[in-house]
Structure formats: C-alpha cells, structure tokens
Write a protein that holds these residues in place. Structure first.
Motif, PDB file in Angstrom:
ATOM      1  N   SER A  54      -1.538 -15.030   8.683  1.00  0.00           N
ATOM      2  CA  SER A  54      -1.623 -15.843   7.474  1.00  0.00           C
ATOM      3  C   SER A  54      -0.381 -16.725   7.409  1.00  0.00           C
ATOM      4  O   SER A  54       0.684 -16.339   7.891  1.00  0.00           O
ATOM      5  N   VAL A  55      -0.492 -17.897   6.801  1.00  0.00           N
ATOM      6  CA  VAL A  55       0.674 -18.761   6.662  1.00  0.00           C
ATOM      7  C   VAL A  55       1.578 -18.281   5.542  1.00  0.00           C
ATOM      8  O   VAL A  55       2.733 -18.672   5.457  1.00  0.00           O
ATOM      9  N   VAL A  56       1.059 -17.435   4.678  1.00  0.00           N
ATOM     10  CA  VAL A  56       1.837 -16.856   3.588  1.00  0.00           C
ATOM     11  C   VAL A  56       2.080 -15.387   3.923  1.00  0.00           C
ATOM     12  O   VAL A  56       1.132 -14.654   4.214  1.00  0.00           O
ATOM     13  N   PRO A  57       3.339 -14.939   3.917  1.00  0.00           N
ATOM     14  CA  PRO A  57       3.571 -13.525   4.230  1.00  0.00           C
ATOM     15  C   PRO A  57       2.933 -12.623   3.180  1.00  0.00           C
ATOM     16  O   PRO A  57       3.158 -12.779   1.977  1.00  0.00           O
ATOM     17  N   VAL A  58       2.104 -11.711   3.626  1.00  0.00           N
ATOM     18  CA  VAL A  58       1.378 -10.831   2.721  1.00  0.00           C
ATOM     19  C   VAL A  58       1.667  -9.389   3.109  1.00  0.00           C
ATOM     20  O   VAL A  58       1.518  -9.016   4.271  1.00  0.00           O
ATOM     21  N   GLU A  59       2.083  -8.597   2.162  1.00  0.00           N
ATOM     22  CA  GLU A  59       2.279  -7.172   2.371  1.00  0.00           C
ATOM     23  C   GLU A  59       1.110  -6.445   1.731  1.00  0.00           C
ATOM     24  O   GLU A  59       0.883  -6.553   0.524  1.00  0.00           O
ATOM     25  N   LEU A  60       0.349  -5.729   2.526  1.00  0.00           N
ATOM     26  CA  LEU A  60      -0.780  -4.982   2.000  1.00  0.00           C
ATOM     27  C   LEU A  60      -0.303  -3.680   1.388  1.00  0.00           C
ATOM     28  O   LEU A  60       0.608  -3.035   1.919  1.00  0.00           O
ATOM     29  N   PRO A  61      -0.879  -3.292   0.268  1.00  0.00           N
ATOM     30  CA  PRO A  61      -0.478  -2.020  -0.333  1.00  0.00           C
ATOM     31  C   PRO A  61      -0.891  -0.859   0.566  1.00  0.00           C
ATOM     32  O   PRO A  61      -1.991  -0.850   1.118  1.00  0.00           O
ATOM     33  N   MET A  62       0.008   0.072   0.746  1.00  0.00           N
ATOM     34  CA  MET A  62      -0.271   1.217   1.596  1.00  0.00           C
ATOM     35  C   MET A  62      -0.512   2.438   0.715  1.00  0.00           C
ATOM     36  O   MET A  62       0.062   2.575  -0.361  1.00  0.00           O
ATOM     37  N   ARG A  63      -1.346   3.332   1.199  1.00  0.00           N
ATOM     38  CA  ARG A  63      -1.578   4.597   0.516  1.00  0.00           C
ATOM     39  C   ARG A  63      -1.585   5.691   1.564  1.00  0.00           C
ATOM     40  O   ARG A  63      -1.752   5.432   2.755  1.00  0.00           O
ATOM     41  N   GLU A  64      -1.411   6.893   1.125  1.00  0.00           N
ATOM     42  CA  GLU A  64      -1.416   8.010   2.031  1.00  0.00           C
ATOM     43  C   GLU A  64      -2.820   8.186   2.614  1.00  0.00           C
ATOM     44  O   GLU A  64      -3.819   8.084   1.907  1.00  0.00           O
ATOM     45  N   ASP A  65      -2.878   8.425   3.907  1.00  0.00           N
ATOM     46  CA  ASP A  65      -4.161   8.571   4.588  1.00  0.00           C
ATOM     47  C   ASP A  65      -4.609  10.030   4.485  1.00  0.00           C
ATOM     48  O   ASP A  65      -4.231  10.878   5.287  1.00  0.00           O
TER      49      ASP A  65
END
Length: 95
Positions: A54-65
């Motif tokens: 992506s041209v915009v830095p995106v941090e996806l929310p993480m959750r415990e697997d």
C-alpha cells in the motif's frame, strides 16, 4: 524491442479483440511506447526500495491466535434446517 504489425495482429487475436487494418499502425506505436517505458523501468536501481502493499503505511490490528468454537453452539445450530446431537444433519452424499 519493437513490435511489428504482424505482432499487433497476433496480440489482438490472443486478446480476442477485433482490429481493423487502419488501426494497426496506431496500435503498433502505442505498444512500442509501452514497451519502451517498461525498458526504462528496467534501468532503475531499486535495490534499496522495500516492496509495498500500500502507498499508505497500514498496521493491521493483531490478536492472539487462539482456537475457539465460538462458545455459542445453540445460536449456530438455530440456523440449521436439521440438527441432531449438537451437529448439522445433512443428506448422505456418498453411498
């Protein structure tokens, strides 16, 4: 690399595009311009450039697997047309 009119006809045939004879010259110059641009891109030094998704830095929310069953089997089975013993009942498909 240069494209001739025979190649333009072949590309049009492969793309299932109907091209009139008077359009071949224009399409030939268009394809040659595209290929020339791609050749220019090959000359660029991109050794220090990171790949992007992506041209915009995106941090996806993480959750415990963690494996869970949803903790609501009654709600899930409420949607079933037929259930038995806590499972969906389906018609037999293999004899």
């Amino acid at each position: 690399m240069s494209v001739d009119q025979a190649t333009v006809r072949r590309v049009a045939h492969l793309a299932r595009i109907s091209v009139r004879e008077d359009e071949l010259g224009h399409l030939q110059s268009e394809l040659n311009a595209i290929l020339e641009f791609v050749e220019q891109l090959a000359d660029l030094d991109v050794s220090g450039v990171e790949p992007l998704t992506s041209v915009v830095p995106v941090e996806l929310p993480m959750r415990e697997d963690v494996v869970t069953d949803g903790h609501c089997p009654e709600k899930v089975l409420a949607n079933a047309p037929d259930a038995e013993g806590g499972f969906f009942t389906v018609p037999k498909v293999v004899e």
